[in-house]
Design an enzyme around this catalytic site. Structure first.
Site, short mmCIF file in Angstrom:
data_model
loop_
_atom_site.label_atom_id
_atom_site.label_comp_id
_atom_site.label_asym_id
_atom_site.label_seq_id
_atom_site.Cartn_x
_atom_site.Cartn_y
_atom_site.Cartn_z
CG ASN A 16 -1.96 1.37 1.04
OD1 ASN A 16 -2.22 2.29 0.34
ND2 ASN A 16 -2.15 1.92 2.91
CG HIS A 53 -5.55 2.15 5.01
ND1 HIS A 53 -5.37 2.94 6.09
CD2 HIS A 53 -4.08 0.92 5.20
CE1 HIS A 53 -3.73 2.31 6.73
NE2 HIS A 53 -3.84 2.15 5.40
CD GLU A 57 -3.91 -2.34 7.38
OE1 GLU A 57 -2.38 -2.37 6.96
OE2 GLU A 57 -4.15 -1.33 7.37
N GLY A 68 2.30 2.28 10.99
CA GLY A 68 3.41 3.39 10.05
C GLY A 68 3.62 3.76 11.45
#
Ligand code: PEP
Length: 256
Positions: A10, A98, A170, A176
């Site tokens: 991604n 997402h 996720e 991140g």
């Protein structure tokens, strides 16, 4: 049942058209000797570079995924892109839900479900993202949140072939941040999701569907994550932007 691993890069809001073309040429070189029977692979560039990626990857086993979609077929929806347009650009997959879209663009379980249904109708494969925030984990709500997101996200989806639907677990606190879920944390949630998919669809569907893990996946940790029974691949953000690290993640995902 053995599920072919799937690795999806991604790219988020990174890479121009020339950068995309260069990456795709390089990644094809890195994948020489592998084929789609060993591993499924996709890159998800920004909308502007989807077709560039599709053209550059034509003839290879590497697919293209969009990072989002709108559910209508066409109409007065300024700024939106339909499933048909994604198919036209050469996409095979569409990522929906997402956490960055849920967080910054008000994506809800309902909109995620509509987008997934629209992708399926167009013959594209949705990658439905879900996962709990740090606050939800700390308040022991992980399973309740994941159950709700799975139930609402998959509601009424017309899928019989497990290859035509992908789920990405996720945990938001791992995206991140460099803080990867431990293999056991990923496994326990993903086993729970798989069991729940069985209740929604069927046992064969649950056994066949690929459930990816996403959240600070790197070449160094992909092996231990992939060693888990219910981790069938990864949705990779930061580490997918560099060809060498992406290729290492792919190779590290194969030998489970
Ligand atoms: C993602 O964007 O889905 C993701 C998991 O990002 P990162 O790998 O950078 O944590």
């Amino acid at each position: 049942m053995s599920r072919t691993p799937l690795i999806v890069g991604n790219w988020k809001m990174y890479k121009t058209i020339p950068e995309t073309a260069a990456f795709c040429q390089e990644v094809k070189g890195e994948m020489v000797g592998l084929d789609g029977k060993q591993v499924g692979l996709a890159v998800a560039p920004p909308f502007t570079a989807l077709n560039t990626a599709a053209l550059a990857l034509r003839g290879s086993f590497i697919s293209v995924a969009a990072q989002d979609v709108f559910w209508a077929e066409s109409g007065a929806y300024t700024g939106e892109v339909s499933p048909k347009m994604l198919a036209d650009a050469g996409c095979r997959f569409g990522i929906v839900g997402h956490s960055e879209r849920r967080q910054y663009f008000h994506e809800t379980d309902d909109s995620v479900n509509k987008k997934a249904a629209a992708l399926i109708k167009e013959g594209l494969i949705p990658i439905i993202c879900l996962g709990e925030t740090l606050a939800e984990r700390q308040s022991s709500s992980t399973f309740a949140v994941v159950e709700r997101q799975t139930r609402e996200g998959l509601k009424g989806l017309a899928v019989k072939d497990p290859e035509r639907l992908v789920i990405a677990y996720e945990p938001v606190w791992a995206i991140g941040t460099g803080q990867t879920a431990t293999p056991n944390q990923a496994q326990e949630v993903q086993a729970f999701i798989r069991k729940f998919v069985g209740e929604i669809f069927s046992f064969p569907m649950a056994q066949g569907i690929r459930i990816l893990y996403g959240g600070s996946v790197k070449p160094e940790n992909v092996g231990e994550l992939m060693a888990m029974n219910d981790v069938d691949g990864s949705l990779v953000g930061g580490a997918s932007l560099d060809v060498k690290s992406f290729a290492k993640i792919v190779r590290g995902s194969i030998s489970r």
